[in-house]
Enzyme design. Structure first.
Site, PDB file in Angstrom:
ATOM      1  N   ASP A 292     -12.526 -69.382  46.976  1.00 21.87           N
ATOM      2  CA  ASP A 292     -12.139 -70.493  46.121  1.00 21.87           C
ATOM      3  C   ASP A 292     -13.309 -71.481  46.096  1.00 21.87           C
ATOM      4  O   ASP A 292     -14.221 -71.426  46.929  1.00 21.87           O
ATOM      5  CB  ASP A 292     -10.838 -71.149  46.604  1.00 21.87           C
ATOM      6  CG  ASP A 292     -10.176 -71.975  45.488  1.00 21.87           C
ATOM      7  OD1 ASP A 292     -10.830 -72.246  44.458  1.00 21.87           O
ATOM      8  OD2 ASP A 292      -9.006 -72.368  45.640  1.00 21.87           O
TER       9      ASP A 292
HETATM   10  C1  BGC Z   1      -8.792 -73.972  42.525  1.00 19.78           C
HETATM   11  C2  BGC Z   1      -8.856 -72.603  41.917  1.00 19.78           C
HETATM   12  C3  BGC Z   1      -9.701 -72.651  40.671  1.00 19.78           C
HETATM   13  C4  BGC Z   1     -11.081 -73.168  41.037  1.00 19.78           C
HETATM   14  C5  BGC Z   1     -12.054 -73.223  39.874  1.00 19.78           C
HETATM   15  C6  BGC Z   1     -10.154 -74.595  42.705  1.00 19.78           C
HETATM   16  O1  BGC Z   1     -10.019 -75.935  43.007  1.00 19.78           O
HETATM   17  O2  BGC Z   1      -8.103 -73.929  43.752  1.00 19.78           O
HETATM   18  O3  BGC Z   1      -7.571 -72.134  41.622  1.00 19.78           O
HETATM   19  O4  BGC Z   1      -9.749 -71.405  40.073  1.00 19.78           O
HETATM   20  O5  BGC Z   1     -10.946 -74.463  41.565  1.00 19.78           O
HETATM   21  O6  BGC Z   1     -11.807 -74.278  39.055  1.00 19.78           O
END
Ligand code: BGC
Length: 886
Positions: A292
């Site tokens: 993530d």
């Molecule tokens: C989130 C993800 C997301 C990523 C990209 C993160 O803060 O937890 O679900 O895909 O950001 O934006």
């Protein structure tokens, strides 16, 4: 779209702000309770041994074999947050290996469409899709999201979300997923993935695993993200939280994103048991595993633990050009701390996924920019003010007919909880008094708050990365005013002065409850509903009560991310009808009026239980875990399998509205249930197939020159490159010569045959065999002359006396009928797989059928508390018109 400046800095600020407000530096690793630990699992299993991926792997290996070391490490990480190349302007962008024809990949949110883009559709959120209990709509939404993603040049779409699964009613991101049940989540994920990937776009199932609350989810140098302690006996992991991921892998999902938090004390992005063991070996996952955003926290450990792609490339404090991989992975390869086998494996996984989706042919170039809504802008926003400018948005229209799918889903999700005196549907000539700011679009505009980080006006989506910018928002008041003759709107959440109501007056009261990602705090809620709890926002409960005092016919419409406690007003005599609109997306208006005025009967069903009181659920799920000042916060899943209706039924606690509940304007009878056996079962599934051949990734450490930038190369500031300087590369090679590389305890480079529960994508293929088929005839028997669609839900009850503690009933399959005219019938078919009648045996480490052809009952009906047919596996007989199990 949101204003450029806000859009670009919001995320980076989050990292910096959490940092500034954090406590003292603390290195203690964890305070995980006894019994929760992380077993070692090495090495990272290779992919490519599943037939359907073999060709993509062969092609990928051929391409990766032509890459230099720096090219390989360039495609396994992002080039930095807000860092674009000519083709990549997305939420995440990998580096490329253009010399051999491998492009930069565009990775983009959101779980309900294409985030931070133009000319796209805001689809209803996952929870809304779950509430349809309709596989076809789940699939159609997937197709449409896939088409829009591809049209915008998104290679890897960052959805669907199945973790959080919805364990905690106040959890911030439950609305991104499909509901508080592993099968509902699993089917939602499967259908979405099928739809998206058929368009040649890689889907990403996320977040692996245990990200059930937002607060304290992230690690930073000053504080550890919480530990989700799930894996004590690993049954809860397998039967609840992992199950949706198993569905996703079985559907051939191309990417998995790890969660921010830790599991049993170890961060998910470097968790060898979860990534190597569970995901890649037991579930046989063939695609790529990414971190993530800003959750990558180690170079060597995460590589050996099986991570394949570091996103967005930066270390946890972004924007300074620092990375744990890219140039550091090059160094780790040259000094021997990460074996070349692993680097070749991760690069091959990235490239194989690209081939698997057919992206090597005619894939559109990325034509939008998540950092800007202008046509021309900085090509590398994070390098500002040194960035060159260029065309960043081409405004390509990809919406097509998708608003119709979005509207259909929003409409078929609307869940009628009560309808006393058949108040609904209304006639368009009735005088309507409409209350609540949620009836109308935010006066500042539907996108005024970046990532929808406010609750102002119609609430179509939660907040955070799981959101899409509106091109328009069809709000309820416009749709009401279009349809009804006499509408008076009070755009306030405080009950206003009103004229004396007439007998015909109907008050429609709009209330909301919002939640989102911990990136933002909204009205005191830190992502989770920690401040609002499960009550309506903006004094919505008082608004309903005041309206109920004045008017004798009140309809409540709730736009809500999840469970609401309604006891203050639900039994008031004039609160006659309650509709849950969930998170409807851009089509909030007509979808609602079609139901209110009876063009269609409501057919949504609750994807979670609504309890009388918050405390009707156990404290381990109602209480959000708090920051631990010096230690790692611990979120221990002590309720085990017993979440949502599993818990309530086990405890004999009646909910206000049960999981699966949802009324219609008509009534349906469920009759003629049948059950047939399809597959002979044994206690254990047949032995897993052996792994097919895997490729040989071995390679001596390359020459240092493979990791060095070409002479005279101009570096863009803060851009993350995979090159070292010549001096650094030579020093690393010298370290390798001194046998500097040391792998963790238990590390081996020898591939394992894989666990007995594995054998294909999604585990042993036999687990997915259909064991029993069931059928039920549904007839529209209503006397009110409305047509409608009915949901059939199948819940399994395990035989009594088996040596496994099992929840009273568990959802195993569901189907929706087509539109049934009065008197019309349809026979629907449901299925139980071998896994559906199995439990995870922690000692055997396999799925076990506890009593072959034994005393299982399969309950069928319209909701978890409305199950009037039962089929017996033993004897293969069904009874109609019985009293339900709960
Ligand atoms: C989130 C993800 C997301 C990523 C990209 C993160 O803060 O937890 O679900 O895909 O950001 O934006």
């Amino acid at each position: 779209m949101a204003p450029t400046s806000v859009k670009s800095v919001a995320f980076a600020l989050q990292g910096l702000l959490t940092l500034c407000s954090a406590g003292p530096v603390h290195q203690q690793r964890s305070d995980v309770p006894d019994g929760f630990y992380v077993p070692a699992y090495y090495p990272a299993p290779y992919g490519g041994w599943v037939d359907s991926w073999a060709e993509s792997y062969d092609k990928a290996k051929a391409l990766v074999d032509q890459m230099t070391l720096a090219e390989k490490t360039n495609i396994t990480a992002g080039s930095g947050i807000f860092m674009d190349e000519v083709l990549g302007r997305c939420n995440g962008n990998t580096g490329s290996a253009l010399r051999v024809g491998f492009p930069q990949l565009c990775l983009n949110d959101a779980a309900n469409g294409v985030r931070q883009a133009d000319n796209v559709t805001v689809f209803p959120d996952g929870i809304t899709v779950g509430a349809t209990f309709d596989k076809k709509l789940m699939y159609e939404r997937g197709v449409a999201i896939g088409e829009e993603s591809r049209g915008k040049g998104v290679h890897i779409w960052l959805g669907p979300t199945v973790g959080p699964l919805g364990r905690k009613p106040k959890g911030g991101r439950n609305w991104e997923g499909f509901g508080a049940d592993p099968v509902l989540q699993g089917v939602g994920a499967r259908e979405t993935i099928r739809g998206v990937q058929e368009q040649g776009v890689t889907a990403t199932v996320k977040h692996l695993i245990g990200n059930e609350q937002e607060m304290y989810r992230m690690f930073n140098p000053f504080q550890q993200g919480y530990s989700a302690n799930i894996v004590q006996d690993d049954r809860t992991l397998h039967e609840i939280y992992l199950l949706p991921f198993a569905f996703a892998v079985h559907a051939g999902v191309g990417a998995v994103m790890t969660a921010y938090n830790a599991v049993n004390g170890s961060a998910c992005s470097q968790h060898p048991y979860l990534i190597n063991g569970i995901l890649k070996d037991e579930l046989g996952f063939q695609g790529l595993v990414m971190s993530d955003w800003l959750a990558h926290m180690s170079g060597v450990d995460s590589a050996l633990a099986g991570l394949d792609l570091d996103m967005p490339g930066d270390v946890q404090i972004p924007l300074f050009g620092g990375s744990f991989w890219m140039y550091e992975l090059t160094r780790a390869a040259l000094n021997g701390t990460v074996p070349m086998e692993r680097i070749n494996d991760m690069a091959t996984r990235v490239v194989a996924t690209w081939y698997q989706m057919g992206q090597d042919k005619d894939f559109p170039e990325t034509n939008f920019d998540t950092n800007s809504n202008k046509a021309v802008g900085p090509l590398y926003p994070a390098a500002w003010p040194l960035s060159p400018t260029g065309v960043v948005n081409e405004f390509v229209q990809v919406q097509d007919h998708h608003h119709l799918i979005a509207r259909q889903i929003a409409q078929e999700a609307i869940t009628l909880l009560k309808n006393k005196d058949d108040l609904l549907p209304l006639s368009t000539s009735q005088p309507l008094k409409v209350f609540g700011t949620a009836a109308k679009t935010n006066p500042d505009g539907p996108n005024a708050c970046p990532d929808r980080n406010c609750n102002k006006g119609t609430l179509g989506q939660g907040w955070g990365s799981g959101t899409v910018d509106y091109m328009y928002l069809d709000d309820p008041i416009s749709a009401l005013e279009d349809r009804a003759d006499d509408v008076k709107f009070y755009n306030t959440d405080k009950f206003p002065e009103v004229d004396k109501p007439t007998e015909d007056d109907v008050a429609i009261v709009f209330i909301t409850s919002d939640a989102g990602e911990n990136t933002y705090t909204v009205e005191g809620n830190h992502g989770d509903r920690d401040a609002s709890r499960l009550f309506a926002w903006h004094n919505g409960d008082n608004l309903v009560k005041a309206a109920a005092e004045k008017y004798s016919n009140v309809v409540v419409v709730a736009q809500t991310v999840g469970q609401l406690v309604m006891e203050e007003w639900i039994n008031l005599p004039s609160v006659k009808s309650v509709l849950i609109a969930h998170m409807p997306g851009q089509e909030a208006g007509q979808s609602l009026t079609n139901i209110l005025f009876g063009d269609a009967s409501p057919c949504g069903h609750l994807p979670y239980s609504i309890t009388y009181r918050e405390e009707d659920m156990p404290p381990s799920v109602t209480e959000l875990i708090d920051k631990a000042l010096l230690n790692q916060p611990q979120d221990t899943f002590s309720e085990g399998l017993y979440i949502d209706y599993r818990y309530l039924n086990h405890q004999g606690i009646k909910p206000r509205y049960a999981f699966g509940h949802g009324l219609s304007y008509t009534t349906f009878s469920y009759t003629n249930a049948t059950i047939t056996k399809v597959t002979e079962l044994d206690t254990l599934p047949p032995p897993r197939p052996e792994k097919g051949p895997t490729l040989d990734y071995s390679q001596p450490i390359p020459k240092p020159s493979e990791g060095v930038a070409p002479k005279g190369f101009f570096r863009i500031p803060r851009y993350i490159y995979s090159w070292l300087s010549e001096k650094e590369a030579n020093a690393a090679a010298k370290d390798a010569a001194n046998e500097y590389g040391a792998y963790p305890d238990g590390y081996t480079t020898e591939q394992k045959p894989g666990p007995r529960a594995g054998g294909g994508q999604g585990g042993n293929p036999a687990l997915w065999d259909v064991a029993y088929k069931l059928s039920v005839t549904v007839t529209n028997e209503g006397s009110r002359n409305y047509s409608g669609k009915a949901s059939v839900q199948a819940y399994l009850q395990y035989p009594e006396g088996i040596p496994y503690d099992t929840p009273p009933i568990q959802l195993r399959d569901f189907e929706k009928t087509g539109e049934l005219a009065p008197g019309e019938s349809e026979t629907v078919e449901l299925r139980l797989t071998r896994r559906d009648v199995s439990v995870w045996d922690v000692e055997l480490q396999d799925w076990v059928v506890p009593e072959v052809d034994g005393g299982y009952k399969v309950w069928l009906g319209a909701a978890s508390d409305d199950l009037n047919l039962v089929c017996h596996v033993d004897g293969l007989e069904c009874e109609n018109n019985v009293e339900g199990p709960v």
